[in-house]
Design a protein around this motif. Structure first.
Motif, mmCIF file in Angstrom:
data_model
loop_
_atom_site.group_PDB
_atom_site.id
_atom_site.type_symbol
_atom_site.label_atom_id
_atom_site.label_comp_id
_atom_site.label_asym_id
_atom_site.label_seq_id
_atom_site.Cartn_x
_atom_site.Cartn_y
_atom_site.Cartn_z
ATOM 1 N N SER A 1 97.664 45.837 22.102
ATOM 2 C CA SER A 1 98.497 45.385 23.041
ATOM 3 C C SER A 1 97.784 45.139 24.642
ATOM 4 O O SER A 1 98.539 44.744 25.786
ATOM 5 N N THR A 2 96.550 45.939 24.624
ATOM 6 C CA THR A 2 95.677 45.838 25.992
ATOM 7 C C THR A 2 94.540 44.865 25.773
ATOM 8 O O THR A 2 94.162 45.240 24.678
ATOM 9 N N GLU A 3 93.917 44.852 26.912
ATOM 10 C CA GLU A 3 92.664 43.797 26.206
ATOM 11 C C GLU A 3 91.230 45.096 26.682
ATOM 12 O O GLU A 3 90.498 45.514 25.510
ATOM 13 N N THR A 4 91.756 45.770 27.301
ATOM 14 C CA THR A 4 91.061 47.357 26.762
ATOM 15 C C THR A 4 91.105 48.332 26.010
ATOM 16 O O THR A 4 90.569 49.447 25.662
ATOM 17 N N GLY A 5 92.260 47.915 24.857
ATOM 18 C CA GLY A 5 92.406 49.064 23.508
ATOM 19 C C GLY A 5 93.767 50.109 23.669
ATOM 20 O O GLY A 5 92.973 50.554 22.863
ATOM 21 N N GLY A 6 93.754 50.186 25.228
ATOM 22 C CA GLY A 6 94.398 51.910 25.476
ATOM 23 C C GLY A 6 93.701 52.900 26.266
ATOM 24 O O GLY A 6 94.447 53.115 26.145
ATOM 25 N N GLU A 7 92.937 52.892 26.189
ATOM 26 C CA GLU A 7 92.213 53.423 27.182
ATOM 27 C C GLU A 7 92.787 53.578 28.876
ATOM 28 O O GLU A 7 92.509 51.929 29.307
ATOM 29 N N GLY A 8 93.442 54.851 29.625
ATOM 30 C CA GLY A 8 93.778 54.456 30.980
ATOM 31 C C GLY A 8 94.870 54.635 30.470
ATOM 32 O O GLY A 8 95.576 54.122 32.042
ATOM 33 N N SER A 9 96.129 53.853 29.038
ATOM 34 C CA SER A 9 97.087 53.213 29.887
ATOM 35 C C SER A 9 98.381 54.798 29.880
ATOM 36 O O SER A 9 99.243 54.231 30.015
ATOM 37 N N ARG A 10 97.655 55.991 29.730
ATOM 38 C CA ARG A 10 97.857 57.148 29.755
ATOM 39 C C ARG A 10 97.310 58.411 29.753
ATOM 40 O O ARG A 10 96.473 58.419 29.060
ATOM 41 N N LEU A 11 97.789 58.820 30.709
ATOM 42 C CA LEU A 11 97.092 60.616 31.452
ATOM 43 C C LEU A 11 97.778 61.382 31.487
ATOM 44 O O LEU A 11 98.634 61.401 31.841
ATOM 45 N N MET A 12 97.457 62.508 30.744
ATOM 46 C CA MET A 12 98.578 63.999 31.433
ATOM 47 C C MET A 12 97.513 65.324 31.481
ATOM 48 O O MET A 12 96.715 64.646 31.259
ATOM 49 N N THR A 13 98.444 66.171 31.773
ATOM 50 C CA THR A 13 97.230 67.033 32.509
ATOM 51 C C THR A 13 98.504 68.603 31.616
ATOM 52 O O THR A 13 99.599 68.528 31.572
ATOM 53 N N ILE A 14 97.747 68.985 30.747
ATOM 54 C CA ILE A 14 98.447 69.962 30.124
ATOM 55 C C ILE A 14 98.006 71.897 30.793
ATOM 56 O O ILE A 14 96.727 72.181 31.081
ATOM 57 N N ARG A 15 99.241 72.871 30.401
ATOM 58 C CA ARG A 15 98.769 73.619 31.337
ATOM 59 C C ARG A 15 99.487 74.767 30.674
ATOM 60 O O ARG A 15 101.123 74.513 29.817
#
Length: 501
Positions: free
Chosen positions: A264-278
């Protein structure tokens, strides 16, 4: 009998046998049920559910085998023998000469007793020898004392249980099987329940607010035996408000990135989705990138958090917030009874079903692995009183990514050498024909634990080899990456234990 080598090495089986006999001697054979055994012997909560927890059946089967071993070895000259009929838990007492079809005493309170239990025993032993008769009298006196003690103990337990609600374990104790207490498992994004390889029930999605149920068409998910488990998820900006009794728990969050794959991307998916969980307003994870954390997309990723407690209103609030306009996601939520200040032990066997070892520890089926193949062997190994623990193995060039919370741990590796494997599978047959060597390296987070480890040479005089390593810490992603790398032939392992220190 309890001091024999067969039972002194298995205190749990000794305790179970003592309990069954003492309750029967107390004239309460009708109280010997799966539920009461679970609560009084294995310390299960009053909410014990025999359909979801099979510890009593498993341990009863193990006790039958241990009794047979005892009477074949240390107790071979005993004139009186104890058996536990299959499908029952009430012990029977038989002469060595009697067959299972004609037991001496099947229960101390038969349906239509010709007399009280003491009369039956006295009548039998009196005709044999005065010493036997005296032993019977003493046994009857002891039974009366034991019965009174058991009744008082049982009433105290019932009174205590009625005066308080069940809670999770408040601190580390010696566990028999999985820790007792309330367990919650939620499979996010699905409307159907699910039973995994370990026999654990996962409920359909519930207690959520916001987000959307998402199902992926990706077929393969790495580092799990349950790929279907990770094909569904809840995504978006959402929260869970989970009812939870007071106590200390361990929270496990399960993820797998399926939307952003290598193509899907040249980086293989890293950095495509970031999240915070509490949890209850406290940040558990900030800027979590599942692809980077797992090491690849389409790979199961498990995060473990000990010392989780509900709020005073007995609700655990979990918030999932995506960043940079991307949705947060989670595949499953698992809440288990915990021990204060430490993670629950992790024990994994290279097999497709769970297992209770002879020391009554619960081992999960194979998990967290990538690469290699499973083999099952028919020949029992030597050098252990629990050969079933070593009847399977993962072999080849493979790795495990075992999740762990921050801290120091010991890791124990269990191996079994077989000179000429001839197991039950085609894989075993291939191994047998090849007569392969087993020389390999084992690395933990890049550091060598074993180098040029020659399993055949190490396995003397017994087949079993156990290696323990202490003072280990998980990597920054909260994992122990164990790589089994062949040097000559193949690597192999039967079981892995990861225990908090």
């Amino acid at each position: 009998m309890l001091n024999s080598k067969e039972f002194s090495r298995s205190p749990t089986l000794a305790r179970m046998l003592s309990y069954l006999c003492e309750v029967q001697f107390a004239g309460e054979a009708d109280r010997i049920k799966e539920y009461t055994i679970a609560v009084e012997v294995f310390r299960r909560a009053d909410s014990f559910d025999q359909d979801s927890d099979s510890i009593v059946r498993v341990e009863a089967n193990r006790l039958r085998k241990r009794l047979a071993e005892y009477y074949a070895q240390s107790g071979s000259t005993r004139p009186l023998r104890i058996t536990i009929p299959v499908g029952q838990y009430v012990p029977r007492f038989e002469t060595a000469e009697a067959s299972a079809q004609a037991p001496l005493v099947s229960t101390l309170q038969p349906a239509n007793p010709p007399g009280n239990p003491s009369d039956q025993l006295v009548k039998y032993f009196k005709g044999k020898h005065w010493a036997w008769w005296l032993a019977a009298v003493l046994a009857t006196m002891l039974a009366g004392t034991t019965g009174t003690w058991l009744i008082l103990r049982h009433e105290a337990r019932v009174s205590s249980a009625q005066s308080r609600a069940p809670t999770a374990t408040e601190g580390p104790t010696e566990q028999i099987g999985p820790p007792a207490g309330e367990e919650i498992r939620i499979l996010a994004g699905t409307t159907r329940s699910f039973v995994d390889h370990a026999g654990k029930l996962w409920s359909a999605d519930k207690w959520f607010t916001g987000g959307n149920a998402v199902r992926s068409s990706v077929l393969q998910i790495w580092r799990t035996e349950e790929p279907g488990f990770y094909r569904t998820s809840r995504q978006g900006q959402f929260r869970y408000d989970i009812p939870l009794k007071r106590g200390v728990y361990e929270l496990r969050l399960h993820f797998a990135e399926t939307a952003f794959g290598p193509e899907s991307t040249e980086t293989g998916g890293e950095g495509s989705r970031l999240m915070t969980i509490r949890a209850n307003g406290k940040t558990l994870l900030a800027d979590l990138d599942v692809v980077a954390d797992a090491g690849a997309s389409r790979t199961a990723d498990v995060k473990i958090f000990p010392d989780i407690r509900p709020e005073p209103n007995e609700i655990l609030h979990l918030e999932f917030a995506g960043e940079d306009g991307m949705p947060a996601m989670v595949s499953a939520i698992e809440i288990l009874p915990g021990a204060q200040g430490r993670m629950r032990p992790v024990r994994v066997l290279a097999r497709q079903s769970p297992y209770y070892s002879n020391d009554s520890h619960w081992w999960s089926p194979d998990n967290y692995f990538e690469g290699g193949q499973l083999a099952v062997f028919a020949e029992p190994v030597t050098g252990t009183d629990d050969p079933e623990l070593y009847e399977t193995e993962r072999w080849g060039n493979f790795s495990y990514a075992i999740p762990a919370s921050p801290g120091r741990y010991s890791i124990t590796l269990h191996f079994a050498a077989r000179r000429a494997p001839s197991g039950e599978s085609s894989i075993n047959a291939a191994l047998s024909r090849m007569q392969v060597s087993r020389v390999f390296n084992v690395f933990c987070n890049g550091k060598a634990l074993l180098q040029n480890f020659d399993l055949s040479k190490e396995a003397h005089p017994s087949d079993v080899v156990i290696r323990k390593f202490s003072g280990l810490e998980p990597n920054a992603q909260g994992k122990f990456l164990l790589a089994f790398v062949p040097v000559n032939g193949y690597a192999s392992v039967s079981g892995i234990e990861c225990l908090p220190q």
